[in-house]
Enzyme design. Structure first.
Site: not given
Length: 173
Positions: A140-143
């Site tokens: 879940v690419p919060c970056h």
């Protein structure tokens, strides 16, 4: 009274170029948490919120999940796209986390764009807080969320890792 057995989750450890990741999966192979080992306390705190009665046992994740994580870190920026994730959280948090998965590898969005994507354009701060409570880093690419001015802003895994992940995805594409 019915005696309910606690859910058993598997904790796997995978070496990556930016440090060991902790990967937590359930019996169906859904990813429940992922974080870097130097942030294990954070991951355990978030996992405790999302799966409070779960029992965590060391082991190996399902091969398809493990191979996808390994493939991502060795150059396949889209390897994680098909993995199933399962979290708790509020409806708003889950909508933010779903919107994060819609950001393509190699691209970024601002917190404002993230808030707009979930239908709450004025909830920029709330979207940022939900982003920071994401229990499944990288998948879940919060970056991929940055400041409105293009600056790399906070990342629970550290700004150097955020920079690496974004450069890694750009190079892989």
């Amino acid at each position: 009274m019915k005696n309910v057995q606690p859910e058993t989750l598997t904790l796997d450890r995978i070496a990556t170029p930016v440090g060991e990741v902790l990967l937590v999966t359930d019996a169906e192979g859904a990813v429940r948490a992922l974080d870097f080992s130097d942030y294990e306390a954070r991951m355990m705190r978030l996992l405790g919120r999302h799966a409070p009665d779960a029992e965590l046992v060391p082991g190996r994740s399902p091969e398809v999940v493990r191979k996808a994580v390994e493939a991502y870190f060795t150059g396949d920026a889209r390897a994680l796209d098909g993995l199933t994730v399962k979290t708790g959280g509020t409806a708003f948090q889950r909508s933010v986390w779903a919107a994060l998965r819609d950001i393509p590898a190699g691209e970024t969005r601002s917190y404002g764009q993230l808030a707009a994507a979930v239908g709450s354009p004025k909830a920029v701060r709330a979207a940022g807080l939900a982003n920071g409570q994401n229990p499944i880093a990288v998948i879940v690419p919060c970056h991929r969320v940055i400041g409105a001015n293009g600056a790399l802003t906070g990342y629970a895994g550290g700004l150097e890792r955020k920079k690496w992940l974004l450069a890694h995805e750009a190079a892989a594409l």
